[in-house]
Design a protein around this motif. Structure first.
Motif, PDB file in Angstrom:
ATOM      1  N   PRO A  11       0.925  -5.730   7.802  1.00 60.11           N
ATOM      2  CA  PRO A  11       0.996  -6.803   8.791  1.00 60.11           C
ATOM      3  C   PRO A  11       2.396  -7.414   8.926  1.00 60.11           C
ATOM      4  N   LEU A  12       3.176  -7.349   7.864  1.00 67.97           N
ATOM      5  CA  LEU A  12       4.507  -7.950   7.888  1.00 67.97           C
ATOM      6  C   LEU A  12       5.588  -6.952   8.273  1.00 67.97           C
ATOM      7  N   GLY A  13       5.260  -5.661   8.237  1.00 68.61           N
ATOM      8  CA  GLY A  13       6.239  -4.640   8.579  1.00 68.61           C
ATOM      9  C   GLY A  13       7.343  -4.498   7.557  1.00 68.61           C
ATOM     10  N   LEU A  14       7.010  -4.662   6.282  1.00 69.97           N
ATOM     11  CA  LEU A  14       7.985  -4.524   5.211  1.00 69.97           C
ATOM     12  C   LEU A  14       7.783  -3.202   4.487  1.00 69.97           C
ATOM     13  N   GLN A  18       0.844  -1.191   0.000  1.00 70.97           N
ATOM     14  CA  GLN A  18       0.000   0.000   0.000  1.00 70.97           C
ATOM     15  C   GLN A  18       0.882   1.244   0.000  1.00 70.97           C
ATOM     16  N   LYS A  19       0.541   2.190  -0.872  1.00 71.82           N
ATOM     17  CA  LYS A  19       1.229   3.481  -0.902  1.00 71.82           C
ATOM     18  C   LYS A  19       0.522   4.449   0.036  1.00 71.82           C
ATOM     19  N   ASP A  75       9.477  -2.469  12.787  1.00 70.72           N
ATOM     20  CA  ASP A  75       8.425  -2.583  13.794  1.00 70.72           C
ATOM     21  C   ASP A  75       7.366  -1.556  13.390  1.00 70.72           C
ATOM     22  N   VAL A  76       6.220  -2.014  12.934  1.00 64.85           N
ATOM     23  CA  VAL A  76       5.205  -1.132  12.356  1.00 64.85           C
ATOM     24  C   VAL A  76       4.752  -0.069  13.356  1.00 64.85           C
TER      25      VAL A  76
END
Length: 57
Positions: A24-27, A7-8, A42-43
């Protein structure tokens, strides 16, 4: 091929200089190089840092 939902930011513009987040993955990745390197973050900490302006120029 990526299977993550990317997502942008809603603040992104049409020039293509954006980062994308797979929440959800914090990428995080560079939207200009979708198959390139990714950062794992870490989101919650990342969102807090953005909100307080830590990455502002």
């Amino acid at each position: 091929m990526s299977t993550h939902a990317w997502q942008k930011s809603s603040y992104s513009n049409a020039n293509g200089n954006c980062v994308e987040l797979s929440g959800p993955l914090g990428l995080i990745r560079d939207s200009k190089d979708p198959e390139g390197p990714r950062l794992s973050v870490d989101v919650a900490a990342f969102v807090r840092a953005v909100k307080v302006g830590r990455f502002d120029r």
